[in-house]
Each structure stands twice: as C-alpha cells, then as structure tokens.
Design a protein around this motif. Structure first.
Motif, short mmCIF file in Angstrom:
data_model
loop_
_atom_site.label_atom_id
_atom_site.label_comp_id
_atom_site.label_asym_id
_atom_site.label_seq_id
_atom_site.Cartn_x
_atom_site.Cartn_y
_atom_site.Cartn_z
N GLU A 1 0.85 -1.21 0.00
CA GLU A 1 0.00 0.00 0.00
C GLU A 1 0.88 1.25 0.00
O GLU A 1 0.56 2.24 -0.66
N LYS B 1 2.25 2.11 -3.33
CA LYS B 1 1.23 2.70 -4.21
C LYS B 1 1.06 4.20 -3.98
O LYS B 1 0.29 4.86 -4.69
N ASP C 1 2.86 7.06 -8.30
CA ASP C 1 2.35 6.43 -9.52
C ASP C 1 3.36 5.49 -10.18
O ASP C 1 3.00 4.54 -10.85
N ALA D 1 5.77 2.73 -11.39
CA ALA D 1 5.60 1.27 -11.26
C ALA D 1 6.60 0.68 -10.27
O ALA D 1 7.67 1.23 -10.05
N ILE E 1 -1.65 -4.96 -6.27
CA ILE E 1 -0.85 -4.17 -7.22
C ILE E 1 -1.74 -3.52 -8.28
O ILE E 1 -2.91 -3.87 -8.44
N ARG E 2 -1.15 -2.57 -9.02
CA ARG E 2 -1.89 -1.81 -10.05
C ARG E 2 -1.46 -2.30 -11.43
O ARG E 2 -0.48 -3.05 -11.57
N PRO E 3 -2.13 -1.85 -12.48
CA PRO E 3 -1.79 -2.34 -13.83
C PRO E 3 -0.34 -2.08 -14.22
O PRO E 3 0.25 -2.84 -14.97
N GLN E 4 0.26 -1.00 -13.71
CA GLN E 4 1.64 -0.70 -14.12
C GLN E 4 2.68 -1.52 -13.36
O GLN E 4 3.86 -1.49 -13.69
N ASP E 5 2.27 -2.25 -12.31
CA ASP E 5 3.23 -3.00 -11.48
C ASP E 5 3.38 -4.43 -12.00
O ASP E 5 2.58 -4.88 -12.82
N GLN F 1 1.09 -9.72 -15.97
CA GLN F 1 1.85 -8.96 -14.96
C GLN F 1 2.75 -9.87 -14.13
O GLN F 1 3.53 -9.38 -13.31
#
Ligand code: SAM
Length: 279
Positions: free
Chosen positions: A27, A30, A33, A35, A107-111, A135
């Motif tokens: 967290e 994050k 932004d 990655a 995680i987020r799409p860029q990670d 991913q």
C-alpha cells in the motif's frame, strides 16, 4: 529436501502477521504512480482451501485468520482483509490467499510480480493460478538464485518477500547470504524477511549477522502468541524489514497491541517493535 507444504499452515497467526506487513508495504509503494515490482522468493501454492485435508488436519487457521474473520478490525488491516474477503464472496471463510495472490489483489496495472517456487506439487498450482496473467512471471527456480539474477529491478522500486520454510538449519545462513547479495545489487529495495519463533538462537544468529552486515534501516516486528518454548513448536513469528516505508513503524505500533490481543494464546503473548539498525 522439499517436504514443507504451506497448506498445513495457511492462515495461521504467522500468516496474519506476515500478510498484514506485506499489505502495508505494498500500500505504501502505491503512494507514488511510478511502477514497482513485487518479488516473492518462496511463493507457495498461491491459494489455499481451508477445508482441505491439510488445513483441517492442523486447524491452524482457526487461531489465525479465523479470529479476525467477521470482526470490526482496524482500518490498517482492511487492504489485507479485503483480499481475503474477495476469495470468499459469500461470507464463509473457506479460501485463503498466499503471499502471491495477496500481492496480485493489491498491485496496479503498471506494477509486476516475479515469483519462484520449487515444490513439485505447489509450483503447478501457482502456475495455474496465474496462467495468462501478463503482470506475473513465475519460475521453478531456487528463490535466491532468481533474486540474484533479477536485481536491481528495472523499476528501481518495490519489495522482496523472503519466506523460506526453515526445514534445515542452513536456511538461516542462506537467508542472511541472500539478503546480503540482494542489498549489494539493490541497496534501496524493501526486503521483508519472515521468521518463526522456535529456537531463539536462530533468530539471534540472523540479527547478529544483519547488524554486522553494514545494511542500514532494519526494523524488527515480532508477535508472540505464547511464551518462547521449544517444546511447543512455533510460539510466534516475526518480520525483519529492511528499508521499511517510513510509516510502517507507526502503523505496526498501532496494530501490534490489537493483533496480540486478538491472536494471543496465553497471558504471556506479546510483541516487539524495534530497530535492529537505524538510519
Ligand atoms: N510465501 C508463501 C505465503 O506467504 O503464502 C508461503 C511460502 S512457504 C512458507 C515456503 C515455500 O518455499 C514452500 O512452498 C517451499 O516449497 C518453497 N521453497 C523451499 N525452498 C525453496 C527455494 N530454494 N526456492 C524457492 N522456493 C522454495
């Protein structure tokens, strides 16, 4: 020797502590932004059925995630608990996410994620869990060798979880060597090392070696559900975090009294939160 199966222990008090710390580190990453990578050296199967023979045989999850399930828990636990709830949408606790599945929920799409697992039964389960997920990269390789080969990550941001089974005494030595190799290649990464409280001397060995290694910013987080006693097996567990996010100490200061109260199994239950090495 690969006899350890995490399915006997999934969701126990040690998993709760480990996955709570893991979720807070993710967290925090994050917060920017840019990655990052989540690298898991000892991944396990990824998902556990708490009603299968292994989990039923030990019943360990009952005194772990079982004690938090359905409770009004502190907000800091919500990201972790949301990931567990997502696997159990009908509200009955049946499935438990291992560290890779918890990470993939956060995680987020860029990670991205890099996972290693060696066990002939758990590796295929892990591979199947993430089949087609672009991913995630999964290797059936030694966790430390793969870590060495992949550091520093191209993102220059992220966390490494090192969660060995400690079946052999040498694994404490391997842990220290693995972290030292990692820190040489990538000094600014966050490394989270899990350990069981069984033989106190093994933990002291790791602490001594890390203190002498020259690595800075090492936070120790330990939760004991009972008094140390080798005859009783694992009486607690801990996470040693190198380069923790700056809020982690404060967050754990808030959570550890709650977790001790919830997960403690004797009046001697307690916790430690201290810097092994400062800035
Ligand atoms: N991290 C997982 C979680 O939190 O859900 C649990 C991992 S479990 C404690 C340790 C795992 O490490 C086992 O599944 C075991 O098969 C695997 N393992 C043992 N030696 C390994 C090695 N040298 N490299 C990679 N994985 C290994």
């Amino acid at each position: 020797m690969l006899s350890y199966r995490h399915s006997y222990h999934a969701g126990n008090h040690a998993d709760v502590l480990k996955h709570c710390v893991q979720s807070l580190i993710l967290e925090a990453l994050k917060g920017k932004d840019k990655a990052f990578v989540y690298h898991d050296t000892h991944s396990g199967a990824g998902r556990y059925d708490l009603k299968d023979d292994h989990a039923e045989k030990t019943g360990e999850y009952v005194d772990g995630i079982g004690r938090l399930w359905g409770e009004d828990c502190p907000q800091l636990l919500h990201p972790y608990l949301r990931a567990v709830k997502a696997l159990n949408p009908n509200g009955n606790l049946r499935y438990y996410p291992g560290s890779p599945l918890l990470a993939s929920a956060l995680i987020r799409p860029q990670d991205r994620m890099m996972l290693t697992e060696l066990h002939p039964s758990d590796y295929p389960r892990l591979a199947q869990e993430f089949e087609g997920d672009r991913q995630v990269r999964i290797a059936r390789e030694d966790g430390y060798q793969c870590l060495k080969a992949n550091l520093p990550p191209k993102e220059r941001r992220g966390m490494v979880l090192i969660d060995p089974p400690y079946e052999l005494k040498d694994e404490y030595r391997d842990l220290v060597a693995g972290v030292q190799e990692g820190a040489k290649r990538w000094a600014t990464g966050t490394y989270a090392l899990w350990y069981p409280v069984v033989f106190r001397q093994d933990i002291e060995f790791v602490e001594r070696r890390l203190k002498a290694s020259g690595i800075r910013k090492i936070l120790k987080i330990e939760l004991r559900v009972k008094q140390d006693n080798v005859e009783r097996g694992m009486t607690g567990s801990g996470m040693i975090v190198i380069n923790p996010p700056w809020k982690l100490e404060q967050q754990m200061a808030e959570l550890l009294p709650y977790l001790t109260e919830k997960l403690g199994q004797s009046p001697q239950a307690g916790f430690t939160l201290e810097w092994l090495v400062g800035e």
